[in-house]
Design a protein around this motif. Structure first.
Motif, PDB file in Angstrom:
ATOM      1  N   LYS A  36       0.928 -11.474   5.247  1.00  0.00           N
ATOM      2  CA  LYS A  36       2.108 -11.414   4.391  1.00  0.00           C
ATOM      3  C   LYS A  36       1.808 -10.717   3.074  1.00  0.00           C
ATOM      4  CE  LYS A  36       4.135 -15.787   5.968  1.00  0.00           C
ATOM      5  NZ  LYS A  36       4.567 -17.139   5.533  1.00  0.00           N
ATOM      6  N   LEU A  37       0.554 -10.749   2.638  1.00  0.00           N
ATOM      7  CA  LEU A  37       0.289 -10.393   1.256  1.00  0.00           C
ATOM      8  C   LEU A  37      -0.581  -9.155   1.073  1.00  0.00           C
ATOM      9  CD1 LEU A  37      -0.086 -14.014  -0.101  1.00  0.00           C
ATOM     10  CD2 LEU A  37       1.763 -12.434  -0.570  1.00  0.00           C
ATOM     11  N   LEU A  38      -1.872  -9.245   1.242  1.00  0.00           N
ATOM     12  CA  LEU A  38      -2.783  -8.180   0.827  1.00  0.00           C
ATOM     13  C   LEU A  38      -3.117  -7.247   1.979  1.00  0.00           C
ATOM     14  CD1 LEU A  38      -4.555  -7.021  -1.458  1.00  0.00           C
ATOM     15  CD2 LEU A  38      -6.372  -8.537  -0.689  1.00  0.00           C
ATOM     16  N   ILE A  39      -2.767  -5.980   1.821  1.00  0.00           N
ATOM     17  CA  ILE A  39      -3.126  -4.958   2.793  1.00  0.00           C
ATOM     18  C   ILE A  39      -3.966  -3.903   2.100  1.00  0.00           C
ATOM     19  CG2 ILE A  39      -2.295  -3.179   4.377  1.00  0.00           C
ATOM     20  CD1 ILE A  39       0.232  -4.778   4.769  1.00  0.00           C
ATOM     21  N   CYS A  40      -5.173  -3.669   2.595  1.00  0.00           N
ATOM     22  CA  CYS A  40      -6.042  -2.624   2.066  1.00  0.00           C
ATOM     23  C   CYS A  40      -5.852  -1.368   2.904  1.00  0.00           C
ATOM     24  CB  CYS A  40      -7.509  -3.059   2.118  1.00  0.00           C
ATOM     25  SG  CYS A  40      -7.872  -4.535   1.154  1.00  0.00           S
ATOM     26  N   ARG A  53       5.719 -11.902  -1.542  1.00  0.00           N
ATOM     27  CA  ARG A  53       5.741 -10.458  -1.732  1.00  0.00           C
ATOM     28  C   ARG A  53       4.356  -9.868  -1.488  1.00  0.00           C
ATOM     29  NH1 ARG A  53       8.205  -9.894  -7.547  1.00  0.00           N
ATOM     30  NH2 ARG A  53       6.899 -11.723  -7.778  1.00  0.00           N
ATOM     31  N   ILE A  54       4.349  -8.639  -1.047  1.00  0.00           N
ATOM     32  CA  ILE A  54       3.090  -8.020  -0.647  1.00  0.00           C
ATOM     33  C   ILE A  54       2.312  -7.525  -1.867  1.00  0.00           C
ATOM     34  CG2 ILE A  54       2.086  -6.115   0.667  1.00  0.00           C
ATOM     35  CD1 ILE A  54       4.503  -6.275   2.488  1.00  0.00           C
ATOM     36  N   ALA A  55       1.054  -7.937  -1.975  1.00  0.00           N
ATOM     37  CA  ALA A  55       0.142  -7.370  -2.972  1.00  0.00           C
ATOM     38  C   ALA A  55      -0.778  -6.427  -2.215  1.00  0.00           C
ATOM     39  CB  ALA A  55      -0.662  -8.475  -3.655  1.00  0.00           C
ATOM     40  N   ARG A  56      -0.738  -5.146  -2.547  1.00  0.00           N
ATOM     41  CA  ARG A  56      -1.514  -4.170  -1.816  1.00  0.00           C
ATOM     42  C   ARG A  56      -2.566  -3.503  -2.672  1.00  0.00           C
ATOM     43  NH1 ARG A  56       3.017  -4.043  -1.283  1.00  0.00           N
ATOM     44  NH2 ARG A  56       4.198  -4.479   0.517  1.00  0.00           N
ATOM     45  N   PHE A  57      -3.622  -3.128  -2.016  1.00  0.00           N
ATOM     46  CA  PHE A  57      -4.717  -2.440  -2.693  1.00  0.00           C
ATOM     47  C   PHE A  57      -4.939  -1.118  -1.981  1.00  0.00           C
ATOM     48  CE2 PHE A  57      -9.022  -1.650  -4.034  1.00  0.00           C
ATOM     49  CZ  PHE A  57      -9.044  -2.194  -5.291  1.00  0.00           C
TER      50      PHE A  57
END
Length: 218
Positions: free
Chosen positions: A164-168, A201-205
């Motif tokens: 749901k959140l962190l996508i690298c 909400r999505i936190a992306r790096f």
């Protein structure tokens, strides 16, 4: 050392990264809130990939810490971490006799039992992720027989249905056409817009080799 707030989802504190205990970059302090996009920009060889590899545990930190959702990365079990963070690499994978749907479905494995049986909720998340990146038409095609650009879209769908959140996102722009880079950004911005009022909400790096006008921090 930069202070971080309770809103920070991914944090690195005074991290030193490198290879074989040789520090390449130190004092790495990054803070990503839910819904933010953070872009690392720089020429080849300055350590962008080394930072990302340390965040995803491909490399051990030489010093400092990485935390996700208030918990140090080192304390996560592999299956637990897989529910918090997904990775899209530029390297090609070679699954034998997998359709594109099968590849996307592997993103749900952290949530299935030992038998790996998909439930209705898993199937719905797979279908939704494929719609978001517009690969529904590739559903039954052999993953090995589609184009490189299409493979990247399928792998992004896999990441979206996994967490749901962190996508690298590991993106080298010279490996992809501008349209595909735009698709990644559009998909991320669409997801953030859709979930703007929710807590997931999505936190992306994003690791990019070129500047991105969509980055909220550089």
């Amino acid at each position: 050392m930069a202070m971080h707030s309770n809103d920070d989802y991914m944090v690195t504190e005074e991290a030193s990264v490198g290879y074989q205990k040789r520090t390449l970059i130190d004092h790495v302090n990054l803070h990503v809130k839910k819904g933010e996009i953070l872009t690392l920009i720089g020429p080849n060889g300055v350590g962008k990939s080394t930072i990302l590899k340390s965040i995803i545990r491909q490399l051990s930190l030489i010093a400092g810490t990485v935390s996700i959702d208030g918990k140090e990365l080192s304390s996560y079990a592999p299956k637990e971490l897989a529910k918090k963070m997904a990775i899209v690499m530029t390297e090609r994978i070679h699954p034998e006799r997998y359709t594109c749907y099968d590849v996307v479905a592997t993103g749900r494995y952290p949530y299935t039992g030992k038998m790996g049986m998909l439930q209705k909720e898993d199937e719905e998340k797979i279908e939704e992720a494929m719609r978001q990146v517009q690969v529904e038409a590739l559903r039954d095609q052999d993953f090995e027989r589609i184009s490189d650009g299409q493979r990247q879209r399928v792998m992004l769908a896999r990441a979206i249905c996994q967490v749901k959140l962190l996508i690298c996102l590991w993106i080298n722009s010279f490996h992809m056409d501008k349209c595909l880079i735009t698709l990644y950004i559009r998909c991320d911005r669409t997801c953030s817009h859709m979930r703007l009022k929710s807590q997931d909400r999505i936190a992306r790096f994003l690791g990019l080799s070129t500047s991105s006008p969509f980055a909220s921090d550089v």
